[in-house]
Enzyme design. Structure first.
Site, PDB file in Angstrom:
ATOM      1  N   THR A 132       0.609  -1.027  -0.121  1.00  0.00           N
ATOM      2  CA  THR A 132       0.526  -0.392  -0.441  1.00  0.00           C
ATOM      3  C   THR A 132       0.590   0.873   0.222  1.00  0.00           C
ATOM      4  O   THR A 132       1.758   1.130   0.977  1.00  0.00           O
ATOM      5  CB  THR A 132      -1.610   0.356   1.472  1.00  0.00           C
ATOM      6  N   GLU A 134      -0.154   3.536   1.621  1.00  0.00           N
ATOM      7  CA  GLU A 134      -0.015   4.141   3.087  1.00  0.00           C
ATOM      8  C   GLU A 134       1.949   3.952   3.840  1.00  0.00           C
ATOM      9  O   GLU A 134       2.130   4.287   5.201  1.00  0.00           O
ATOM     10  CB  GLU A 134      -1.004   3.061   4.079  1.00  0.00           C
ATOM     11  N   TYR A 156      -1.674   0.220  10.906  1.00  0.00           N
ATOM     12  CA  TYR A 156      -1.743  -0.487   9.090  1.00  0.00           C
ATOM     13  C   TYR A 156      -0.874  -0.368   9.066  1.00  0.00           C
ATOM     14  O   TYR A 156      -0.426  -1.178   8.736  1.00  0.00           O
ATOM     15  CB  TYR A 156      -2.933  -0.024   9.104  1.00  0.00           C
ATOM     16  N   LYS A 160       2.158  -3.950   7.516  1.00  0.00           N
ATOM     17  CA  LYS A 160       1.686  -3.540   6.017  1.00  0.00           C
ATOM     18  C   LYS A 160       3.289  -3.190   5.448  1.00  0.00           C
ATOM     19  O   LYS A 160       4.206  -3.838   4.437  1.00  0.00           O
ATOM     20  CB  LYS A 160       0.849  -2.637   4.779  1.00  0.00           C
TER      21      LYS A 160
HETATM   22  P1  NAP Z   1     -11.583  -4.323   1.966  1.00  0.00           P
HETATM   23  O1  NAP Z   1     -13.356  -4.231   1.083  1.00  0.00           O
HETATM   24  O2  NAP Z   1     -11.663  -4.261   3.224  1.00  0.00           O
HETATM   25  O3  NAP Z   1     -10.949  -6.074   1.792  1.00  0.00           O
HETATM   26  C1  NAP Z   1     -11.079  -7.205   3.248  1.00  0.00           C
HETATM   27  C2  NAP Z   1     -11.104  -8.634   2.902  1.00  0.00           C
HETATM   28  O4  NAP Z   1      -9.966  -9.243   3.859  1.00  0.00           O
HETATM   29  C3  NAP Z   1     -12.543  -8.861   3.135  1.00  0.00           C
HETATM   30  O5  NAP Z   1     -12.726  -9.704   2.345  1.00  0.00           O
HETATM   31  C4  NAP Z   1     -12.256  -9.068   4.294  1.00  0.00           C
HETATM   32  O6  NAP Z   1     -13.266  -9.974   4.740  1.00  0.00           O
HETATM   33  C5  NAP Z   1     -10.518 -10.121   4.874  1.00  0.00           C
HETATM   34  N1  NAP Z   1     -10.537 -10.037   6.313  1.00  0.00           N
HETATM   35  C6  NAP Z   1      -9.821  -9.596   6.936  1.00  0.00           C
HETATM   36  N2  NAP Z   1      -9.737  -9.471   7.675  1.00  0.00           N
HETATM   37  C7  NAP Z   1      -9.240 -11.380   7.736  1.00  0.00           C
HETATM   38  C8  NAP Z   1      -8.554 -12.459   7.891  1.00  0.00           C
HETATM   39  N3  NAP Z   1      -8.525 -12.389   9.499  1.00  0.00           N
HETATM   40  N4  NAP Z   1      -8.816 -13.739   7.104  1.00  0.00           N
HETATM   41  C9  NAP Z   1      -9.130 -13.494   6.529  1.00  0.00           C
HETATM   42  N5  NAP Z   1      -9.991 -12.455   5.906  1.00  0.00           N
HETATM   43  C10 NAP Z   1     -10.140 -11.121   6.548  1.00  0.00           C
HETATM   44  O7  NAP Z   1     -10.099  -4.399   0.965  1.00  0.00           O
HETATM   45  P2  NAP Z   1      -9.959  -3.931  -0.109  1.00  0.00           P
HETATM   46  O8  NAP Z   1     -10.289  -2.391  -0.652  1.00  0.00           O
HETATM   47  O9  NAP Z   1     -10.643  -5.121  -0.984  1.00  0.00           O
HETATM   48  O10 NAP Z   1      -8.372  -4.301  -0.511  1.00  0.00           O
HETATM   49  C11 NAP Z   1      -7.670  -5.604  -0.468  1.00  0.00           C
HETATM   50  C12 NAP Z   1      -6.279  -5.010   0.281  1.00  0.00           C
HETATM   51  O11 NAP Z   1      -5.806  -4.432  -0.184  1.00  0.00           O
HETATM   52  C13 NAP Z   1      -6.177  -5.000   1.775  1.00  0.00           C
HETATM   53  O12 NAP Z   1      -5.530  -5.496   1.852  1.00  0.00           O
HETATM   54  C14 NAP Z   1      -5.492  -3.719   1.713  1.00  0.00           C
HETATM   55  O13 NAP Z   1      -4.819  -4.026   2.404  1.00  0.00           O
HETATM   56  C15 NAP Z   1      -4.665  -3.314   0.723  1.00  0.00           C
HETATM   57  N6  NAP Z   1      -5.060  -2.346   0.020  1.00  0.00           N
HETATM   58  C16 NAP Z   1      -5.923  -1.719  -0.529  1.00  0.00           C
HETATM   59  C17 NAP Z   1      -6.707  -0.322  -1.280  1.00  0.00           C
HETATM   60  C18 NAP Z   1      -7.490   0.409  -1.379  1.00  0.00           C
HETATM   61  O14 NAP Z   1      -7.156   2.089  -1.722  1.00  0.00           O
HETATM   62  N7  NAP Z   1      -8.719  -0.236  -1.588  1.00  0.00           N
HETATM   63  C19 NAP Z   1      -4.618   0.717  -1.134  1.00  0.00           C
HETATM   64  C20 NAP Z   1      -3.825   0.240  -1.826  1.00  0.00           C
HETATM   65  C21 NAP Z   1      -3.614  -1.107  -0.885  1.00  0.00           C
HETATM   66  P3  NAP Z   1     -14.962  -9.986   5.405  1.00  0.00           P
HETATM   67  O15 NAP Z   1     -15.085  -9.197   4.050  1.00  0.00           O
HETATM   68  O16 NAP Z   1     -15.486 -10.885   5.805  1.00  0.00           O
HETATM   69  O17 NAP Z   1     -14.770  -8.736   6.350  1.00  0.00           O
HETATM   70  O1  G4F Z   2     -10.685   7.164   2.803  1.00  0.00           O
HETATM   71  P1  G4F Z   2      -9.922   6.584   3.789  1.00  0.00           P
HETATM   72  O2  G4F Z   2     -10.208   5.707   5.319  1.00  0.00           O
HETATM   73  O3  G4F Z   2      -8.035   6.149   3.107  1.00  0.00           O
HETATM   74  P2  G4F Z   2      -6.938   5.648   3.256  1.00  0.00           P
HETATM   75  O4  G4F Z   2      -6.576   5.928   5.640  1.00  0.00           O
HETATM   76  O5  G4F Z   2      -6.477   6.848   2.160  1.00  0.00           O
HETATM   77  O6  G4F Z   2      -6.723   4.210   3.846  1.00  0.00           O
HETATM   78  C1  G4F Z   2      -6.971   3.625   2.370  1.00  0.00           C
HETATM   79  O7  G4F Z   2      -6.593   4.057   1.143  1.00  0.00           O
HETATM   80  C2  G4F Z   2      -4.787   2.878   1.315  1.00  0.00           C
HETATM   81  C3  G4F Z   2      -4.169   3.736   0.111  1.00  0.00           C
HETATM   82  O8  G4F Z   2      -3.034   4.303   0.489  1.00  0.00           O
HETATM   83  C4  G4F Z   2      -5.147   1.592   1.957  1.00  0.00           C
HETATM   84  F1  G4F Z   2      -3.570   0.807   2.365  1.00  0.00           F
HETATM   85  C5  G4F Z   2      -5.988   1.359   3.435  1.00  0.00           C
HETATM   86  O9  G4F Z   2      -6.155   0.130   2.905  1.00  0.00           O
HETATM   87  C6  G4F Z   2      -7.553   2.049   2.668  1.00  0.00           C
HETATM   88  O10 G4F Z   2      -7.811   1.653   1.856  1.00  0.00           O
HETATM   89  O11 G4F Z   2      -9.278   9.062   4.172  1.00  0.00           O
HETATM   90  C7  G4F Z   2      -8.687   8.953   3.222  1.00  0.00           C
HETATM   91  C8  G4F Z   2      -8.705  10.035   3.959  1.00  0.00           C
HETATM   92  C9  G4F Z   2      -7.493  10.355   5.204  1.00  0.00           C
HETATM   93  O12 G4F Z   2      -7.243  11.800   5.042  1.00  0.00           O
HETATM   94  C10 G4F Z   2      -8.690  10.705   6.288  1.00  0.00           C
HETATM   95  O13 G4F Z   2      -8.348  11.132   7.416  1.00  0.00           O
HETATM   96  O14 G4F Z   2      -9.471  10.444   4.259  1.00  0.00           O
HETATM   97  C11 G4F Z   2      -9.910  11.633   5.733  1.00  0.00           C
HETATM   98  N1  G4F Z   2     -11.328  11.993   5.813  1.00  0.00           N
HETATM   99  C12 G4F Z   2     -11.544  12.178   6.156  1.00  0.00           C
HETATM  100  N2  G4F Z   2     -12.777  11.975   7.714  1.00  0.00           N
HETATM  101  C13 G4F Z   2     -12.324  10.501   6.664  1.00  0.00           C
HETATM  102  C14 G4F Z   2     -13.085  10.855   7.386  1.00  0.00           C
HETATM  103  N3  G4F Z   2     -11.854   9.065   6.485  1.00  0.00           N
HETATM  104  C15 G4F Z   2     -12.937   8.501   6.778  1.00  0.00           C
HETATM  105  N4  G4F Z   2     -12.668   7.612   6.423  1.00  0.00           N
HETATM  106  N5  G4F Z   2     -13.683   8.723   7.619  1.00  0.00           N
HETATM  107  C16 G4F Z   2     -13.955   9.969   7.440  1.00  0.00           C
HETATM  108  O15 G4F Z   2     -14.495  10.741   8.013  1.00  0.00           O
END
Ligand code: NAP
Ligand code: G4F
Length: 355
Positions: A132, A134, A156, A160
């Site tokens: 990520t 992050e 987190y 990672k």
């Molecule tokens: P998400 O929607 O939160 O999905 C997470 C998945 O992990 C869900 O299927 C969840 O199951 C499963 N999970 C959580 N804890 C687990 C455990 N202990 N054992 C087995 N499965 C578990 O996340 P996403 O946005 O699809 O992201 C996919 C991956 O990419 C994650 O690793 C995230 O950290 C990483 N990532 C995401 C982004 C982004 O912007 N989306 C960017 C960079 C990296 P449940 O459905 O049962 O909760």
């Molecule tokens: O949508 P966010 O919670 O995403 P964040 O923290 O960027 O993390 C996501 O992206 C990462 C990749 O860079 C992944 F690794 C991670 O698993 C996840 O998918 O927050 C985005 C921004 C932050 O700066 C937060 O402080 O939005 C700001 N924010 C402002 N108000 C909020 C809120 N975030 C959330 N979740 N909820 C609010 O009410």
């Protein structure tokens, strides 16, 4: 069409569901790991498991959890995957401050468990790790690429970071085909409702439909490089199709503030907003009526924030031929129009509540 088999952890999540669809369409047999849950957690893959779906006989689900190594070994022995996509994680940054030990257990040690299961079972499989942006945290350079030093800012991101390095270590020590995809934020209609983009699209649609008056947010000034999840899924797959295992940044190389995401969301539905006040007293109001629609709640501020992310994906472009197709404005439109139509049709407001 391929004869390959893939195993996806996190198949019920945003990315896992799109990846399952993508691989099934390519002819893969797809195995997914699902967690036992007291309420149904398969909404994103229901359409794939339904017997109306032409691919449903190619999709197999297994109960498992990244905190339990015995089941990972068993699943590997049963499924013999050619490719493994480790997408499972406690993926919410703010929640990781509340449950830091669990986040490390799943996101860091869970990745080690998976890699070690491959080593133990001696199954020949390519491994993709969901790394990520992050990791860059308090960014050391702009934009960030594969050589930018890490400076993680949350439990987190630190978990990672362990996962990132253990993937590299197993690649070098045991010659595993193991890769990190360093993905910048990617969003969609399937994004979890507690992430900021989806929280905004749902709430803006609800306000315009007259179902809700106002909603609360935290930091409006942080900048993210937001792309569209299906574009990034193709990138994950391309990373494992390359002849050498390596690490890649996937991003759009464009960033915007949370505030801009809100403004663009209202614009999609024909409204404009203006801002009044400062800090926690700031309000967002509709230009047409002056009505307050957004307020700040310090509950949503993080103990340490990542202020700015901007990704340089030139390595992925050069080596994999990967480029994002959807950029910011189209992303916002896709998400807001989807939630507007969904909420209008179902006449309900799915309130994101406490995160
Ligand atoms: P998400 O929607 O939160 O999905 C997470 C998945 O992990 C869900 O299927 C969840 O199951 C499963 N999970 C959580 N804890 C687990 C455990 N202990 N054992 C087995 N499965 C578990 O996340 P996403 O946005 O699809 O992201 C996919 C991956 O990419 C994650 O690793 C995230 O950290 C990483 N990532 C995401 C982004 C982004 O912007 N989306 C960017 C960079 C990296 P449940 O459905 O049962 O909760
Ligand atoms: O949508 P966010 O919670 O995403 P964040 O923290 O960027 O993390 C996501 O992206 C990462 C990749 O860079 C992944 F690794 C991670 O698993 C996840 O998918 O927050 C985005 C921004 C932050 O700066 C937060 O402080 O939005 C700001 N924010 C402002 N108000 C909020 C809120 N975030 C959330 N979740 N909820 C609010 O009410």
């Amino acid at each position: 069409m391929t004869e390959k088999t893939a195993l996806i952890s996190g198949i019920t999540g945003q990315d896992g569901s799109y990846l399952a669809e993508f691989l099934l369409e390519k002819g893969y047999r797809v195995h997914g790991i699902v967690r036992r849950s007291s309420s149904f957690n398969r909404g994103r893959i229901d359409h794939l498991t339904s017997d109306k779906n032409i691919f449903h006989q190619q999709l197999f689900l297994h109960y498992g959890d990244l905190t339990d190594s015995s089941n990972l070994n068993r699943i590997l022995e049963r499924t013999h995957p050619d490719e493994i996509y480790n997408l499972a994680a406690q993926s919410h940054v703010q929640v990781s401050f509340e449950i830091p030990e669990y986040s490390a257990e799943v996101d860091a040690i869970g990745t080690l468990r998976f890699l070690d299961a491959i080593r133990e079972t001696a199954i020949v499989s390519k491994f993709y790790q969901a790394s990520t942006s992050e990791l860059y945290g308090k960014v050391q350079e702009i934009p960030q690429n594969e050589n930018t030093p890490f400076s993680p800012r949350s439990p987190y991101a630190i978990a990672k970071q362990y996962a990132y390095w253990i993937v590299k270590n197993y690649r070098e020590a045991y010659n595993l085909f193991a890769c990190n995809g360093i993905l910048f934020n990617h969003e969609s209609e399937r994004r979890g409702e507690s992430f900021v983009t989806r929280k905004i699209s749902i709430n803006v649609a609800s306000i315009i439909l007259g179902i809700k008056d106002t909603f609360l947010l935290g930091n409006l000034d942080s900048k993210r490089d937001w792309g569209y999840a299906p574009d990034f899924i193709e990138g994950m797959w391309l990373i494992l199709q390359h002849d050498k295992p390596d690490d890649y940044v996937l991003a759009t190389n464009e960033n915007h503030t949370v505030r801009e995401f809100i403004e663009e969301s209202f614009k999609v539905l024909g409204e404009e907003i203006f801002w009044e006040g400062k800090g926690i007293y700031e309000k967002g109001r509709l230009k047409s009526t002056g009505k307050e629609v957004i307020a700040i709640d310090s509950r949503y501020f993080r103990p340490t924030e990542v202020d700015l992310l901007l990704g340089d994906y030139s390595k992925a472009k050069e080596k994999l031929g990967w480029e994002p197709k959807i950029k910011f404005k189209d992303l916002v439109r896709i998400m807001v129009e989807y939630d507007f139509e969904r909420i209008k049709k179902n006449n309900f407001n799915s309130d994101p509540g406490g995160i």
